[in-house]
Design a protein around this motif. Structure first.
Motif, mmCIF file in Angstrom:
data_model
loop_
_atom_site.group_PDB
_atom_site.id
_atom_site.type_symbol
_atom_site.label_atom_id
_atom_site.label_comp_id
_atom_site.label_asym_id
_atom_site.label_seq_id
_atom_site.Cartn_x
_atom_site.Cartn_y
_atom_site.Cartn_z
ATOM 1 N N ALA A 144 0.860 -1.194 0.000
ATOM 2 C CA ALA A 144 0.000 0.000 0.000
ATOM 3 C C ALA A 144 0.897 1.245 0.000
ATOM 4 O O ALA A 144 2.036 1.197 0.472
ATOM 5 C CB ALA A 144 -0.907 -0.010 1.221
ATOM 6 N N PRO A 145 0.405 2.363 -0.495
ATOM 7 C CA PRO A 145 1.232 3.587 -0.542
ATOM 8 C C PRO A 145 1.708 4.019 0.844
ATOM 9 O O PRO A 145 0.962 3.941 1.817
ATOM 10 C CB PRO A 145 0.283 4.637 -1.128
ATOM 11 C CG PRO A 145 -0.773 3.871 -1.831
ATOM 12 C CD PRO A 145 -0.917 2.569 -1.084
ATOM 13 N N TRP A 146 2.937 4.496 0.910
ATOM 14 C CA TRP A 146 3.516 4.995 2.158
ATOM 15 C C TRP A 146 3.597 6.511 2.170
ATOM 16 O O TRP A 146 3.919 7.111 3.191
ATOM 17 C CB TRP A 146 4.923 4.443 2.361
ATOM 18 C CG TRP A 146 5.016 2.968 2.570
ATOM 19 C CD1 TRP A 146 3.992 2.054 2.506
ATOM 20 C CD2 TRP A 146 6.178 2.229 2.862
ATOM 21 N NE1 TRP A 146 4.473 0.800 2.744
ATOM 22 C CE2 TRP A 146 5.829 0.866 2.966
ATOM 23 C CE3 TRP A 146 7.505 2.571 3.047
ATOM 24 C CZ2 TRP A 146 6.726 -0.130 3.246
ATOM 25 C CZ3 TRP A 146 8.416 1.571 3.326
ATOM 26 C CH2 TRP A 146 8.028 0.231 3.424
ATOM 27 N N VAL A 147 3.323 7.140 1.040
ATOM 28 C CA VAL A 147 3.413 8.591 0.909
ATOM 29 C C VAL A 147 2.059 9.111 0.448
ATOM 30 O O VAL A 147 1.462 8.572 -0.483
ATOM 31 C CB VAL A 147 4.506 8.992 -0.109
ATOM 32 C CG1 VAL A 147 4.591 10.503 -0.249
ATOM 33 C CG2 VAL A 147 5.844 8.400 0.282
ATOM 34 N N SER A 148 1.577 10.158 1.096
ATOM 35 C CA SER A 148 0.280 10.729 0.712
ATOM 36 C C SER A 148 0.404 11.440 -0.633
ATOM 37 O O SER A 148 1.501 11.842 -1.043
ATOM 38 C CB SER A 148 -0.201 11.719 1.777
ATOM 39 O OG SER A 148 0.669 12.843 1.827
ATOM 40 N N ARG A 149 -0.730 11.581 -1.316
ATOM 41 C CA ARG A 149 -0.741 12.377 -2.551
ATOM 42 C C ARG A 149 -0.262 13.778 -2.187
ATOM 43 O O ARG A 149 -0.687 14.346 -1.195
ATOM 44 C CB ARG A 149 -2.161 12.466 -3.136
ATOM 45 C CG ARG A 149 -2.681 11.158 -3.627
ATOM 46 C CD ARG A 149 -2.420 11.045 -5.115
ATOM 47 N NE ARG A 149 -3.053 9.815 -5.589
ATOM 48 C CZ ARG A 149 -2.522 9.038 -6.488
ATOM 49 N NH1 ARG A 149 -1.376 9.358 -7.040
ATOM 50 N NH2 ARG A 149 -3.139 7.945 -6.871
ATOM 51 N N GLY A 150 0.645 14.309 -2.940
ATOM 52 C CA GLY A 150 1.204 15.625 -2.645
ATOM 53 C C GLY A 150 2.443 15.552 -1.768
ATOM 54 O O GLY A 150 3.139 16.540 -1.578
ATOM 55 N N VAL A 154 4.448 10.904 5.236
ATOM 56 C CA VAL A 154 5.170 9.681 4.901
ATOM 57 C C VAL A 154 5.065 8.737 6.092
ATOM 58 O O VAL A 154 5.230 9.158 7.237
ATOM 59 C CB VAL A 154 6.663 9.968 4.608
ATOM 60 C CG1 VAL A 154 7.410 8.680 4.323
ATOM 61 C CG2 VAL A 154 6.802 10.944 3.462
ATOM 62 N N LEU A 155 4.773 7.487 5.807
ATOM 63 C CA LEU A 155 4.692 6.484 6.868
ATOM 64 C C LEU A 155 6.065 5.891 7.141
ATOM 65 O O LEU A 155 6.847 5.664 6.213
ATOM 66 C CB LEU A 155 3.738 5.360 6.458
ATOM 67 C CG LEU A 155 2.305 5.763 6.163
ATOM 68 C CD1 LEU A 155 1.515 4.551 5.693
ATOM 69 C CD2 LEU A 155 1.658 6.385 7.383
ATOM 70 N N LEU A 156 6.338 5.622 8.420
ATOM 71 C CA LEU A 156 7.583 4.988 8.841
ATOM 72 C C LEU A 156 7.258 3.856 9.805
ATOM 73 O O LEU A 156 6.218 3.859 10.458
ATOM 74 C CB LEU A 156 8.492 5.995 9.556
ATOM 75 C CG LEU A 156 8.862 7.277 8.824
ATOM 76 C CD1 LEU A 156 9.634 8.200 9.757
ATOM 77 C CD2 LEU A 156 9.674 6.968 7.601
ATOM 78 N N GLY A 157 8.151 2.915 9.941
ATOM 79 C CA GLY A 157 8.020 1.863 10.945
ATOM 80 C C GLY A 157 6.766 1.028 10.787
ATOM 81 O O GLY A 157 6.353 0.695 9.678
ATOM 82 N N ASN A 172 13.782 -0.446 15.446
ATOM 83 C CA ASN A 172 14.929 -0.427 14.530
ATOM 84 C C ASN A 172 14.509 -0.028 13.121
ATOM 85 O O ASN A 172 15.177 0.768 12.464
ATOM 86 C CB ASN A 172 15.606 -1.797 14.480
ATOM 87 C CG ASN A 172 16.261 -2.162 15.778
ATOM 88 O OD1 ASN A 172 16.589 -1.309 16.584
ATOM 89 N ND2 ASN A 172 16.463 -3.450 15.985
ATOM 90 N N GLN A 173 13.412 -0.590 12.642
ATOM 91 C CA GLN A 173 12.954 -0.284 11.296
ATOM 92 C C GLN A 173 12.479 1.164 11.178
ATOM 93 O O GLN A 173 12.694 1.804 10.158
ATOM 94 C CB GLN A 173 11.851 -1.246 10.874
ATOM 95 C CG GLN A 173 12.354 -2.652 10.621
ATOM 96 C CD GLN A 173 13.376 -2.701 9.501
ATOM 97 O OE1 GLN A 173 13.141 -2.223 8.400
ATOM 98 N NE2 GLN A 173 14.533 -3.271 9.791
ATOM 99 N N LEU A 181 14.764 8.349 4.877
ATOM 100 C CA LEU A 181 13.993 9.517 4.468
ATOM 101 C C LEU A 181 14.849 10.784 4.560
ATOM 102 O O LEU A 181 14.878 11.599 3.636
ATOM 103 C CB LEU A 181 12.728 9.658 5.319
ATOM 104 C CG LEU A 181 11.868 10.887 5.055
ATOM 105 C CD1 LEU A 181 11.355 10.900 3.613
ATOM 106 C CD2 LEU A 181 10.714 10.952 6.044
ATOM 107 N N ALA A 182 15.586 10.950 5.660
ATOM 108 C CA ALA A 182 16.447 12.118 5.836
ATOM 109 C C ALA A 182 17.524 12.159 4.749
ATOM 110 O O ALA A 182 17.837 13.236 4.203
ATOM 111 C CB ALA A 182 17.090 12.107 7.218
ATOM 112 N N ASP A 183 18.071 11.004 4.406
ATOM 113 C CA ASP A 183 19.087 10.918 3.365
ATOM 114 C C ASP A 183 18.516 11.371 2.014
ATOM 115 O O ASP A 183 19.136 12.140 1.282
ATOM 116 C CB ASP A 183 19.617 9.486 3.275
ATOM 117 C CG ASP A 183 20.739 9.356 2.278
ATOM 118 O OD1 ASP A 183 21.773 10.015 2.437
ATOM 119 O OD2 ASP A 183 20.560 8.549 1.318
#
Length: 190
Positions: A144-150, A154-157, A172-173, A181-183
């Motif tokens: 499923a998408p991890w980033v919203s439209r626009g 952003v979803l993490l973990g 850890n994840q 994401l920061a990179d």
């Protein structure tokens, strides 16, 4: 914000508004975890306080450990976690015992450990547990998408890709996701 993420609902809704998939609830995996704590500690063999021990038996994975070792007040708690397949699992998960009611879970855990041939030192910790609970393991569809439209969320973990708690990888994840994401954001600014 974890398995029941409100942000995940927002991300899914942003895609559903444009004809994409909507939010899907976490799915029960058919794996159960029984967890117990001996608040006063002292249930594990002498000298094992600074170690975690893993045990494998017939249909059971068990982990014992001590928390608070080296604490300023000297307080230590021992724990046992037992992971097993829910053979009776159908399409619905059984009710959760998230209120730490010890008696039924402790008795079931002790019996399960004995039937699996787990060593007596683990069974002893389970027998002494004063606080116990049992929970099911749930998973998300990781495609499923991890980033919203626009791109505003952003979803993490676990919100993005929940993992079984006995793997010890949830935090850890999330940290690894945050680093990646920061990179990417730093590279985009360069």
């Amino acid at each position: 914000d974890g398995l029941s993420s409100r942000v995940r609902e927002h991300v899914a809704a942003s895609h559903a508004a444009e004809g994409g998939g909507g939010a899907t609830p976490p799915e029960y995996s058919g794996i159960r975890v029984q967890f117990g704590v001996v608040p006063a500690g002292g249930a594990r063999p002498a000298g094992s306080e600074g170690e975690f021990h893993q045990w494998f038996g017939e249909g059971v994975y068990a982990l014992t450990g001590s928390y608070g070792t080296g604490a300023a007040d000297g307080a230590t708690s021992d724990m046992v976690a037992v992971v097993f397949a829910d053979r009776a699992a159908g399409s619905a998960a059984p009710p959760e015992n998230s209120n730490w009611e010890a008696s039924d879970v402790r008795e079931d855990c002790v019996g399960r450990l004995r039937r699996a041939g787990i060593p007596a030192e683990v069974v002893s910790v389970a027998e002494q547990c004063e606080r116990c609970f049992e929970l099911g393991v749930y998973e998300h569809d990781a495609t499923a998408p991890w980033v919203s439209r626009g791109g505003r969320a952003v979803l993490l973990g676990d919100a993005a890709h929940a993992m079984a708690p006995f793997l010890g990888q949830g935090a850890n994840q999330a940290i690894q996701d945050g680093y990646c994401l920061a990179d990417r954001l730093a590279a985009a600014r360069a």
